[in-house]
Design an enzyme around this catalytic site. Structure first.
Site, PDB file in Angstrom:
ATOM      1  N   ARG A  88      38.157  53.139  37.454  1.00  0.00           N
ATOM      2  CA  ARG A  88      37.334  52.119  38.097  1.00  0.00           C
ATOM      3  C   ARG A  88      36.312  52.786  39.015  1.00  0.00           C
ATOM      4  NH1 ARG A  88      42.767  50.502  38.515  1.00  0.00           N
ATOM      5  NH2 ARG A  88      43.284  48.584  37.365  1.00  0.00           N
TER       6      ARG A  88
ATOM      7  N   LYS B  54      44.683  50.546  42.230  1.00  0.00           N
ATOM      8  CA  LYS B  54      44.966  49.342  43.009  1.00  0.00           C
ATOM      9  C   LYS B  54      46.383  49.393  43.557  1.00  0.00           C
ATOM     10  CE  LYS B  54      41.769  46.156  40.699  1.00  0.00           C
ATOM     11  NZ  LYS B  54      41.652  44.886  39.942  1.00  0.00           N
TER      12      LYS B  54
ATOM     13  N   HIS C 151      31.724  49.538  35.005  1.00  0.00           N
ATOM     14  CA  HIS C 151      32.874  48.882  34.384  1.00  0.00           C
ATOM     15  C   HIS C 151      32.717  48.759  32.871  1.00  0.00           C
ATOM     16  CE1 HIS C 151      36.624  47.227  35.797  1.00  0.00           C
ATOM     17  NE2 HIS C 151      36.560  46.289  34.881  1.00  0.00           N
TER      18      HIS C 151
ATOM     19  N   TYR D 197      41.254  43.925  24.930  1.00  0.00           N
ATOM     20  CA  TYR D 197      40.449  44.852  24.133  1.00  0.00           C
ATOM     21  C   TYR D 197      40.752  44.753  22.646  1.00  0.00           C
ATOM     22  CZ  TYR D 197      39.474  46.801  28.697  1.00  0.00           C
ATOM     23  OH  TYR D 197      39.082  46.945  30.002  1.00  0.00           O
TER      24      TYR D 197
ATOM     25  N   HIS E  28      46.439  49.523  34.443  1.00  0.00           N
ATOM     26  CA  HIS E  28      46.720  48.092  34.466  1.00  0.00           C
ATOM     27  C   HIS E  28      48.167  47.850  34.881  1.00  0.00           C
ATOM     28  CE1 HIS E  28      43.274  47.076  31.444  1.00  0.00           C
ATOM     29  NE2 HIS E  28      42.868  47.080  32.683  1.00  0.00           N
TER      30      HIS E  28
ATOM     31  N   ARG F 299      34.198  51.696  31.274  1.00  0.00           N
ATOM     32  CA  ARG F 299      35.664  51.564  31.203  1.00  0.00           C
ATOM     33  C   ARG F 299      36.060  50.742  29.976  1.00  0.00           C
ATOM     34  NH1 ARG F 299      40.301  51.339  34.680  1.00  0.00           N
ATOM     35  NH2 ARG F 299      41.441  49.373  34.616  1.00  0.00           N
TER      36      ARG F 299
END
Length: 384
Positions: free
Chosen positions: A226, A250, A322, A357, A348, A325
């Site tokens: 990210r 994250k 992004h 995806y 994730h 990514r």
């Protein structure tokens, strides 16, 4: 608003949400409270503009009451299905927000209500009884592999260049590296170099920024990290010998991402340029720094990626970190990588976030179908 403050501290310090997410939660909750007590606030504002004699002349020192400081019991009272539904209608019809943004507001309110249930202050979650607007499916935007390959080939010279190279020498190297039929007058990069060639210091800075923009773009494209993860990287996070990088994602979750040999080589060349600017190596220094030696920031990365792709062929639509990514995830899936591996690579927390995806692989599915299905061969006449 002690309850809201307590919840914001919870998501920021316990759940360890990003600063941007915490600010979004704060804005949504404050907006909901402002809307819920709008009638009371309007009445207080009107009363503040009445003078003691009862006439309608506004006094200069009169100020409307804010009406935003509410007790815990008042906050709990407005958390009911009717008020939440009214707020949803206000967002859709009054503010004209798209369904995705309205759902974001409702999700924040739902999380707040779940927190209050956990604290024993609510018996149920009123947001669950409110129907949410349907959000149309939006597939991730990706760049074509051919466009990425052409960009990397056309900008190879910036990866290997020495930022101290004299302008005339570099321009000659650049011109000789172009394809047959190259026309400098139609090349925006050549025109830019021509404008800067009289000032060696400005030309060196421009060369460094081109080198920095390319290495950041290649890092995003090769690792799928990210933008925030790229910005937070330090020089000590990169291990060029083991060919990996430690990334803080994250929720402060750490993961290791493998690096390609070509990316390791380019980062090594970039770090040589950094040493010319910042001096000795420092593992605690940001990995990607500006020409002044300061760490890059999100807006800088956005501008650099946009500048790199705007002049390149084959890139249409949004140009952002992004999308790089999304592009990596789609290419890995097309080449047979399993979803669990892609999930770990992207950081994730849920497989559902990675499964989006699979919809972008329709081109691969069509090729397999045309090759393998007996009714798809020879225009559907096979076997007839």
């Amino acid at each position: 608003m002690d309850l809201i403050d307590k919840y914001i501290r919870y998501v920021g310090q316990i759940r360890r949400y990003s600063g941007k997410t915490v600010r979004t939660y704060t804005d949504v909750l404050n907006e909901f409270v402002t809307y819920a007590f709008r009638d009371e606030k309007e009445a207080a504002g009107k009363a503040a503009w009445q003078n003691t004699a009862g006439n309608r002349i506004a006094r200069e020192d009169a100020k409307p009451a804010s009406g935003t400081e509410k007790t815990d019991s008042e906050i709990l009272e407005i958390l009911n299905p009717g008020m939440i539904r009214s707020y949803e209608v206000h967002l859709m019809n009054g503010r004209k927000l798209i369904p995705r943004t309205v759902n974001l507001h409702l999700s924040v309110l739902s999380g707040f209500c779940r927190f209050l249930m956990k604290e024993g202050l609510l018996n149920s979650n009123p947001v669950r009884t409110v129907a949410r607007p349907k959000v149309p499916k939006r597939l991730p935007t990706v760049y074509r592999e051919s466009a990425m390959e052409k960009y990397l080939k056309d900008t190879d010279i910036f990866a290997a260049c020495d930022i101290r190279t004299p302008p005339e020498q570099f321009m000659e190297q650049y011109r000789s590296s172009r394809r047959r039929g190259y026309r400098p007058e139609s090349d925006s990069l050549w025109l830019k170099m021509s404008c800067l060639s009289d000032d060696i210091s400005k030309f060196s800075r421009w060369l460094y920024e081109k080198k920095l923009g390319r290495v950041m773009l290649l890092t995003l494209y090769s690792t799928g990290m990210r933008r925030s993860e790229l910005v937070s990287l330090h020089a000590g996070d990169i291990d060029l010998d083991r060919k990996n990088v430690k990334v803080r994602g994250k929720g402060d979750k750490m993961r290791e991402i493998p690096l390609t040999s070509s990316l390791c080589e380019e980062i090594s060349l970039y770090l040589q340029a950094v040493e010319m600017i910042c001096g000795e190596k420092d593992p605690q220094r940001p990995l990607f720094v500006t020409f002044r030696g300061r760490g890059v920031y999100p807006e800088y990365v956005d501008r650099a990626i946009r500048a790199e792709l705007e002049g390149a062929e084959g890139f249409t639509g949004k140009k952002s970190p992004h999308v790089l990514r999304h592009t990596l995830a789609t290419e890995l899936l097309d080449r047979g990588a399993d979803l669990f591996s892609i999930k770990e690579l992207l950081g994730h927390s849920s497989l559902a976030a990675t499964q989006v995806y699979t919809h972008n692989s329709i081109e691969k599915l069509q090729k397999v179908y045309q090759t393998a299905h007996p009714r798809a061969k020879n225009g559907g006449k096979n076997g007839d």
